[in-house]
Design an enzyme around this catalytic site. Structure first.
Site, PDB file in Angstrom:
ATOM      1  CG  HIS A  66       0.805  12.188  -6.752  1.00 52.65           C
ATOM      2  ND1 HIS A  66      -0.011  11.118  -7.031  1.00 52.65           N
ATOM      3  CD2 HIS A  66       1.374  11.931  -5.553  1.00 52.65           C
ATOM      4  CE1 HIS A  66       0.073  10.242  -6.044  1.00 52.65           C
ATOM      5  NE2 HIS A  66       0.902  10.708  -5.138  1.00 52.65           N
ATOM      6  CB  VAL A  99      -3.213   9.522  -8.958  1.00 53.56           C
ATOM      7  CG1 VAL A  99      -2.911   8.318  -8.087  1.00 53.56           C
ATOM      8  CG2 VAL A  99      -3.237  10.807  -8.169  1.00 53.56           C
ATOM      9  CE  LYS A 100      -3.538  14.999  -8.507  1.00 55.37           C
ATOM     10  NZ  LYS A 100      -2.867  15.996  -7.695  1.00 55.37           N
ATOM     11  CB  THR A 101      -3.203  13.655 -16.913  1.00 52.96           C
ATOM     12  OG1 THR A 101      -4.553  13.650 -16.461  1.00 52.96           O
ATOM     13  CG2 THR A 101      -3.178  13.211 -18.362  1.00 52.96           C
TER      14      THR A 101
END
Ligand SMILES: *Cc1c(COP(=O)(O)O)cnc(C)c1O
Length: 396
Positions: A187, A189-191
């Site tokens: 997603h 917002v993940k790294t």
């Protein structure tokens, strides 16, 4: 407005997606395998299976392990909804474990406690969550899990690029040296961002086969797996070219080539993204020092390398005499976005109805104080000081 998290998309990421758009295959093509190979290399696992989301990854693993009605899955209460919901998707019961009040992580002690609690279902699996990017105490959790005959799954959605030490060896998150599998989310917002996407890494060949099958409706085109020989093969014994079989229904949880091309392009930048997240986290640690003990960083536990998905400050709102909502609002007015990770999942109406009497004081104590501050690679150093200074003004 500075968000608490956001993706970093660069021209070469855009070019990688555009290349797929100009190619023959928008889905089911070579970009899927290329991303899986790269991910397997990063996580030092023999198999990586990409899928539609981190939630799909958790669901596929629950299916692949054959969890179902009558089984219980132990899940820490401080996590995203999907960790617990994956057990419910297959009809298993969720048994919430408490967490350490300062790290938010399930511990060997809270796992034992959850196993000892009388609740529905026979415990068969436990999902360890590497919250915020910090790894759970895998050595300790594995000891308890193995003693109780539980399968361990890692929800590594926060921890891509991290590592933990087990039996004296440093294992990248995803290697799952003594776990059945690790699950990732991509997603934005993940790294690493795919738009929507997820993956499973595992050392277990059979589990990898099963999750691949469940990712694609439960279909197989492998003649060696066909059971209905009369319809599968022609009289000469050759498999019919149109033929596929389904022994058990799965889902369409595939990831498209568009998503996988983006994921692969992003994954190549993981070291740079992580180095930046680490540097920003160290900067926050220093900038927040003057506000101790009212504001404290999360203590660093047994993790070897942190994936730094989130920078969480623990704020003693009670001692401060201001609600978290008020502090968040004052930060928002100053252009600073924050978020709370997470309302303990056992407090969600759906789970409360299933177990109204459960109390998890560690989860509540963590939840009462946590606030995720902005952390993403494009955040500039000055922003960290500005966040700290604004927090300082609010505190005084
Ligand atoms: C993001 C996340 C998930 C779900 O991932 P999606 O890709 O959003 O479905 C699951 N568990 C945790 C801990 C997460 O942070």
């Amino acid at each position: 407005m500075i968000p608490y998290g956001r993706h970093t998309i660069e021209d070469d990421d855009i070019a990688a997606v555009a290349d797929v758009l100009r190619s023959e295959a928008l889905t089911g093509g070579a970009a899927v395998g290329r991303f899986e190979t790269a991910l397997a290399a990063v996580s030092a696992a023999p198999h990586a299976v990409v899928c539609a989301s981190g939630t799909a990854a958790l669901h596929l693993v629950a299916m692949g392990l054959g969890l179902g009605p009558g089984d219980a899955v132990v899940v820490p209460s401080v996590t995203f909804l999907a960790t617990a919901n994956a057990a419910r998707y297959v009809g298993a019961d969720v048994r919430f474990a408490d967490v350490d009040p300062d790290t938010g992580l399930m511990t060997p002690e809270t796992l034992e406690e959850a196993l000892a609690r009388p609740s529905p279902g026979r415990p068969r699996a436990v999902i360890a969550v590497h919250l915020n990017g910090q790894c759970a105490d895998m050595a300790g959790l594995l000891t308890v899990a193995e003693r109780h005959g539980l399968t361990v799954v890692e929800d590594a959605c926060h921890a891509l690029g991290g590592a933990y030490r087990l039996d004296g060896i440093r294992h990248p998150v995803g290697a799952a040296p003594r776990s059945a599998a690790a699950c990732f989310s991509f997603h934005p917002v993940k790294t690493v961002a795919m738009g929507e996407g997820g993956a499973i890494t595992t050392r277990d060949d059979a589990l990898a086969d099963r999750v691949r099958r469940f990712r694609n409706h439960g279909m197989t085109r492998d003649p060696g797996a066909f059971t209905e020989t009369a319809q599968a093969f022609d009289p000469s014994g050759a498999a019919n070219p149109w033929y596929y079989e389904m022994a058990e229904p799965g889902f369409n949880y595939r990831a498209s080539d568009l998503h996988c091309a983006l994921g692969a392009s992003q994954l190549a930048k993981l070291d740079r993204f992580l180095a930046r997240r680490r540097a920003l986290a160290a900067r926050y640690d220093r900038a927040l020092e003057p506000f101790a003990p009212l504001v404290r960083p999360i203590p660093r536990g047994p993790t070897e390398d942190d994936g730094w998905h989130l920078y969480v400050a623990l704020i003693d709102f009670a001692a401060l005499g201001q609600t978290r909502a008020r502090v968040m609002e004052r930060l928002r007015v100053a252009g600073i976005g924050t978020q709370v990770h997470y309302l303990p999942v056992h407090r969600q109406p759906y789970y409360r109805a299933l177990d109204p009497d459960i109390t998890l004081p560690g989860a509540d104590a963590y939840y009462a104080r946590c606030l995720s501050l902005p952390l993403f690679p494009d955040l500039d150093d000055g922003a960290v000081e500005r966040v700290a200074a604004t927090l300082g003004e609010i505190l005084s």
